[in-house]
Motif scaffolding. Structure first.
Motif, mmCIF file in Angstrom:
data_model
loop_
_atom_site.group_PDB
_atom_site.id
_atom_site.type_symbol
_atom_site.label_atom_id
_atom_site.label_comp_id
_atom_site.label_asym_id
_atom_site.label_seq_id
_atom_site.Cartn_x
_atom_site.Cartn_y
_atom_site.Cartn_z
ATOM 1 N N HIS A 108 1.200 -1.028 0.350
ATOM 2 C CA HIS A 108 0.067 0.377 -0.330
ATOM 3 C C HIS A 108 0.896 1.117 0.110
ATOM 4 O O HIS A 108 0.608 2.497 -0.950
ATOM 5 N N LYS A 109 1.991 1.055 1.170
ATOM 6 C CA LYS A 109 2.739 2.872 0.748
ATOM 7 C C LYS A 109 3.741 2.456 -0.560
ATOM 8 O O LYS A 109 3.427 3.266 -1.078
ATOM 9 N N ILE A 110 4.131 1.982 -1.113
ATOM 10 C CA ILE A 110 4.761 1.976 -1.922
ATOM 11 C C ILE A 110 3.283 2.292 -3.379
ATOM 12 O O ILE A 110 4.183 3.557 -4.142
ATOM 13 N N ALA A 111 2.342 2.310 -3.814
ATOM 14 C CA ALA A 111 1.771 2.384 -4.184
ATOM 15 C C ALA A 111 1.309 3.519 -4.231
ATOM 16 O O ALA A 111 1.404 4.321 -5.207
ATOM 17 N N ALA A 112 1.451 4.058 -2.796
ATOM 18 C CA ALA A 112 0.543 5.526 -2.953
ATOM 19 C C ALA A 112 1.234 6.286 -3.164
ATOM 20 O O ALA A 112 1.532 7.384 -3.259
ATOM 21 N N SER A 113 2.987 5.852 -2.932
ATOM 22 C CA SER A 113 4.418 7.285 -2.936
ATOM 23 C C SER A 113 3.917 7.497 -4.323
ATOM 24 O O SER A 113 4.700 8.385 -4.621
ATOM 25 N N MET A 114 3.851 6.520 -5.313
ATOM 26 C CA MET A 114 3.943 6.581 -6.903
ATOM 27 C C MET A 114 2.581 7.277 -7.576
ATOM 28 O O MET A 114 2.454 7.336 -8.600
ATOM 29 N N ASN A 115 1.451 7.855 -6.316
ATOM 30 C CA ASN A 115 0.223 8.115 -6.770
ATOM 31 C C ASN A 115 0.236 7.403 -7.572
ATOM 32 O O ASN A 115 -0.619 7.723 -8.922
ATOM 33 N N TYR A 116 -0.187 5.696 -7.124
ATOM 34 C CA TYR A 116 -0.416 5.191 -8.096
ATOM 35 C C TYR A 116 -1.704 5.128 -8.766
ATOM 36 O O TYR A 116 -2.480 4.657 -8.207
ATOM 37 N N VAL A 117 -2.204 4.112 -9.982
ATOM 38 C CA VAL A 117 -3.781 4.624 -10.847
ATOM 39 C C VAL A 117 -3.353 2.648 -11.195
ATOM 40 O O VAL A 117 -3.146 2.470 -12.337
ATOM 41 N N GLY A 118 -4.248 1.971 -10.656
ATOM 42 C CA GLY A 118 -4.600 0.636 -11.634
ATOM 43 C C GLY A 118 -4.216 -0.731 -10.630
ATOM 44 O O GLY A 118 -4.049 -0.721 -9.197
ATOM 45 N N VAL A 119 -3.477 -1.648 -11.341
ATOM 46 C CA VAL A 119 -2.846 -3.289 -10.715
ATOM 47 C C VAL A 119 -1.788 -2.849 -9.880
ATOM 48 O O VAL A 119 -0.962 -2.629 -11.139
ATOM 49 N N LEU A 120 -0.968 -3.206 -9.380
ATOM 50 C CA LEU A 120 0.352 -3.481 -8.713
ATOM 51 C C LEU A 120 0.255 -4.718 -8.300
ATOM 52 O O LEU A 120 -0.113 -4.932 -7.461
ATOM 53 N N GLU A 169 10.854 -7.361 -6.470
ATOM 54 C CA GLU A 169 10.145 -6.873 -7.302
ATOM 55 C C GLU A 169 9.204 -5.728 -7.701
ATOM 56 O O GLU A 169 8.010 -6.536 -6.854
ATOM 57 N N MET A 170 8.470 -4.649 -8.337
ATOM 58 C CA MET A 170 7.575 -4.887 -9.154
ATOM 59 C C MET A 170 6.832 -4.734 -9.961
ATOM 60 O O MET A 170 7.699 -4.890 -10.990
ATOM 61 N N ALA A 171 5.405 -5.788 -10.553
ATOM 62 C CA ALA A 171 5.329 -4.857 -11.599
ATOM 63 C C ALA A 171 4.208 -4.472 -12.149
ATOM 64 O O ALA A 171 2.928 -4.393 -11.417
ATOM 65 N N PRO A 172 4.753 -3.016 -13.053
ATOM 66 C CA PRO A 172 3.019 -1.962 -13.041
ATOM 67 C C PRO A 172 1.829 -2.672 -13.457
ATOM 68 O O PRO A 172 1.691 -2.026 -14.569
ATOM 69 N N ARG A 173 1.199 -3.793 -13.331
ATOM 70 C CA ARG A 173 0.037 -4.371 -14.657
ATOM 71 C C ARG A 173 -0.396 -5.450 -13.463
ATOM 72 O O ARG A 173 0.660 -5.868 -12.638
ATOM 73 N N PRO A 174 -2.031 -5.933 -14.035
ATOM 74 C CA PRO A 174 -1.814 -7.873 -13.368
ATOM 75 C C PRO A 174 -0.691 -8.106 -13.777
ATOM 76 O O PRO A 174 0.683 -8.153 -14.492
ATOM 77 N N SER A 193 -11.749 -10.572 -10.206
ATOM 78 C CA SER A 193 -10.500 -10.744 -10.459
ATOM 79 C C SER A 193 -9.755 -9.105 -10.472
ATOM 80 O O SER A 193 -9.997 -8.132 -10.393
ATOM 81 N N GLN A 194 -8.306 -9.985 -11.329
ATOM 82 C CA GLN A 194 -7.250 -8.241 -11.211
ATOM 83 C C GLN A 194 -7.637 -7.713 -12.454
ATOM 84 O O GLN A 194 -7.302 -6.517 -12.369
ATOM 85 N N PHE A 195 -8.207 -8.230 -13.101
ATOM 86 C CA PHE A 195 -8.418 -7.652 -14.257
ATOM 87 C C PHE A 195 -9.670 -6.682 -14.621
ATOM 88 O O PHE A 195 -9.749 -5.962 -14.878
ATOM 89 N N GLU A 196 -10.376 -7.122 -13.720
ATOM 90 C CA GLU A 196 -11.474 -6.322 -13.665
ATOM 91 C C GLU A 196 -10.984 -5.474 -12.647
ATOM 92 O O GLU A 196 -12.326 -4.046 -13.050
#
Length: 394
Positions: free
Chosen positions: A243-255, A271-276, A290-293
């Motif tokens: 959650h912290k990593i996603a918020a720090s990038m102002n991320y939108v989507g599945v990570l 490591e991380m992947a910026p996608r399903p 699902s992660q895709f929905e």
């Protein structure tokens, strides 16, 4: 409930950069929800392009292709972390793009990724950046033995060499053509896990239950959910870090964030992947969403819901090796279709093939999710399916 005015509702077209299997499953999810889809990928037979309403057959940086995708799409995502970030930045000039090019750029570079983990206060393996002979000479002996990884364009074990000594490190960097690399200290691993989160434009974050993963030759082989060896403390730390990593990038989507759980119980981000993610494919059959929905919901501004695992499961990756079970007398490799009928005769099996026209060794051709009433029941059936397919036991 009042729907926000900036929500992109079904009927609109959603664009995808990349035409692989992740894009294909995204397209299926979007179409099931009533959206039209457009895929940009140069391959005329790309898995996602074959099932999309529109397939734009150009390179990722082709100006005309990008203009067409922006013209037809209400919002755009990526299914591949190595799509050029500058292409996403260009699309973002006129359309909502999730995730943003800035977030994808971090994930594309292992050095930036490690630095981002550290900046977030998330532990990762001790490491060193190697871009010059001087940096190579300055590497501490404490980092050996280690894994030398190309800083860019590496996935599924590609661009990685294990090195035990300084001489092997020098030879390994030569073998990798002296491109920018990260040397990571090898740590005593107990097992590997991953967390998949979805984050909306409003900052809401939800996550799937922690997944335990088994890799072979750098490629994911088996995912088990619920994670059998995980403590509640490890789960909560992984969720909080993701959650912290996603918020720090102002991320939108599945990570997806992959973690190593060490022998002493500590966890470190890998490591991380910026996608399903491959480890989240089980969510199609084992979860209520699902992660895709969730990727569709996040990029369109629809409400995110906390996913619920309704069935314990195992997911088996189906690599092209399964199509080549033997070698002919003359030495030629014989290709044959796996015995899907026998596999599907087992209760709880869910087969997903990606529509790829050619099977090749180590190529991801599909996955099999096995659901059961209990973790033990799912594992028993998954082992039977693996035996039929010629997959090594786990």
């Amino acid at each position: 409930m009042t729907i926000k005015k900036d929500v992109i509702l079904p009927g609109a077209t959603l664009g995808v950069m990349g035409g692989g299997q992740l894009g294909r499953m995204f397209v299926h999810a979007a179409q099931a929800m009533g959206y039209r889809t457009a895929v940009l990928d140069a391959d005329a037979t790309s898995p996602a392009g074959l099932v999309s309403h529109e397939h734009i057959q150009t390179a990722y940086l082709d100006e005309a292709g990008l203009a067409r995708l922006a013209q037809v799409s209400a919002a755009i995502t990526t299914e591949f972390e190595n799509v050029p970030a500058q292409a996403l930045d260009k699309l973002a000039e006129t359309r909502p793009v999730a995730p943003a090019g800035s977030a994808v750029a971090i994930c594309q570079d292992r050095a930036r990724e490690k630095a981002h983990f550290v900046a977030c206060g998330v532990d990762c393996a001790p490491h060193a950046l190697i871009e010059t002979p001087e940096q190579l000479a300055a590497v501490s002996d404490d980092l050996l033995p280690g894994i030398l990884k190309t800083a860019r364009l590496g996935y599924d074990g590609k661009g990685q060499i294990r090195v035990k000594t300084r001489d092997e490190l020098i030879a390994g960097w030569d073998e990798l053509k002296r491109v920018g690399c990260v040397l990571e200290k090898m740590l005593p691993l107990a097992y590997e896990v991953s967390v998949i989160v979805a984050r909306g434009r409003d900052g809401q974050v939800v996550h799937f239950p922690l997944q335990q993963n088994l890799h072979r030759d750098g490629i994911l082989a088996v995912t088990t959910v619920p994670a059998p060896n995980v403590t509640e403390a490890v789960s909560q730390q992984a969720y909080a870090s993701a959650h912290k990593i996603a918020a720090s990038m102002n991320y939108v989507g599945v990570l997806c964030i992959e973690f190593f759980v060490l022998a002493d119980g500590r966890i470190v981000a890998n490591e991380m992947a910026p996608r399903p993610h491959n480890s989240g494919h089980h969510t199609i059959d084992a979860c209520d969403v699902s992660q895709f929905e969730l990727q569709v919901r996040a990029m369109t501004g629809l409400p995110l819901v906390e996913p619920v695992l309704h069935s314990p499961c195992l997911m088996l990756n189906l690599l092209g090796d399964l199509w080549f079970p033997g070698v002919a007398d003359d030495g030629a490799t014989e290709q044959q279709e796996p015995d899907w009928a026998a596999v599907l005769a087992l209760s709880g099996t869910h087969l997903h093939l990606y529509g790829k026209t050619e099977a090749r060794k180590a190529r991801k051709m599909g996955h099999l999710t096995v659901t059961g009433a209990t973790p033990a029941a799912a594992r028993e059936v998954a082992l039977k399916a693996a035996a039929i397919l010629g997959i090594a036991p786990f």
